[in-house]
Design a protein around this motif. Structure first.
Motif, PDB file in Angstrom:
ATOM      1  N   LYS A   1      -0.533   9.440 -10.203  1.00 18.68           N
ATOM      2  CA  LYS A   1      -1.488   8.597  -9.495  1.00 18.68           C
ATOM      3  C   LYS A   1      -1.002   8.302  -8.078  1.00 18.68           C
TER       4      LYS A   1
ATOM      5  N   GLU B   1       0.160   2.257 -15.204  1.00 18.61           N
ATOM      6  CA  GLU B   1      -0.377   1.862 -13.901  1.00 18.61           C
ATOM      7  C   GLU B   1       0.315   2.585 -12.752  1.00 18.61           C
ATOM      8  N   LEU B   2       1.601   2.858 -12.895  1.00 22.35           N
ATOM      9  CA  LEU B   2       2.392   3.455 -11.812  1.00 22.35           C
ATOM     10  C   LEU B   2       2.757   4.908 -12.108  1.00 22.35           C
TER      11      LEU B   2
ATOM     12  N   ASP C   1      -2.451   2.933  -4.859  1.00 23.66           N
ATOM     13  CA  ASP C   1      -3.495   2.547  -5.814  1.00 23.66           C
ATOM     14  C   ASP C   1      -2.871   1.993  -7.094  1.00 23.66           C
ATOM     15  N   GLY C   2      -1.767   2.612  -7.519  1.00 19.18           N
ATOM     16  CA  GLY C   2      -1.092   2.139  -8.710  1.00 19.18           C
ATOM     17  C   GLY C   2      -0.575   0.719  -8.551  1.00 19.18           C
TER      18      GLY C   2
ATOM     19  N   ALA D   1       7.474   3.607  -7.142  1.00 18.57           N
ATOM     20  CA  ALA D   1       6.142   3.758  -6.562  1.00 18.57           C
ATOM     21  C   ALA D   1       6.183   3.579  -5.048  1.00 18.57           C
TER      22      ALA D   1
ATOM     23  N   THR E   1      -3.445  -1.658  -8.682  1.00 14.39           N
ATOM     24  CA  THR E   1      -3.898  -1.829 -10.064  1.00 14.39           C
ATOM     25  C   THR E   1      -2.961  -2.758 -10.821  1.00 14.39           C
TER      26      THR E   1
END
Length: 200
Positions: free
Chosen positions: A84, A79-80, A88-89, A144, A92
């Motif tokens: 990306k 996800e992270l 957004d990560g 992130a 998500t």
């Protein structure tokens, strides 16, 4: 010529599959409420095979907890991922927690949170794993958030490590609140509001 020592019979079962089935039992029942017959039935192993492969109930539980933690961190890494967009990560990641804390999954709760409530402070092996897991979560989220800052997307005054700690507390708290049957829309609204405080 020295006599050859006979080798033990190779295991005829999938060890990781047995760990996963045991994890489901511990997750549903808790550590203390899980009895050996429950594990034997779930893993489809004899008592001798289970002890030969894992040692004892506590050792099997630690293997199951390690499996749960590894799965959670692997999911988070996806996800992270650095490739990306970091915001957004994070969205998500939070949406995934909202989904997992809704409905039947939410009422089941989180194995790690349940273990912390049941065993933390009384089991040093468990304490170490829980602490390292939360630290690993925080490091990933802070990474992130740092990338978001570098991209000019982080709000002024937001410090990545402090914001990451808040996010860890939020998602783990969400796992607890999810057991009460909170609605996905309510949880998602809070997640969205939290992210909005951190980004421009």
């Amino acid at each position: 010529m020295p006599a050859q020592v006979p080798r033990g019979r190779p295991r005829s079962f999938d060890t990781e599959a047995a760990v996963e089935r045991a994890m489901d039992v511990f997750w549903s029942r808790g550590y203390h409420a899980t009895a050996l017959p429950d594990l034997l039935q779930a893993t489809k192993l004899s008592r001798g095979s289970l002890y030969a492969a894992f040692g004892d109930k506590h050792s099997l539980f630690l293997r199951a907890l390690d499996r749960y933690i590894a799965d959670a961190l692997t999911r988070m890494d996806g996800e992270l991922a650095a490739r990306k967009d970091p915001v957004d990560g994070l969205r998500t990641l939070l949406a995934g927690y909202v989904d997992r804390t809704s409905g039947a999954s939410g009422r089941r709760g989180c194995l790690l949170v349940a273990t912390a409530m049941e065993l933390a402070g009384r089991d040093t092996d468990v304490d170490l794993r829980i602490r390292r897991f939360f630290e690993a979560m925080e490091v990933r989220m802070a990474g992130a958030l740092s990338r978001a800052r570098d991209a000019g997307k982080l709000a002024d005054g937001v410090e990545p490590s402090s914001a990451a700690r808040i996010l860890v507390c939020f998602v783990e708290g969400l796992r607890v609140v999810g057991k009460t049957g909170t609605t996905p829309s309510a949880s998602q609204a809070v997640a969205d509001a939290l992210i909005e405080r951190f980004i421009k």
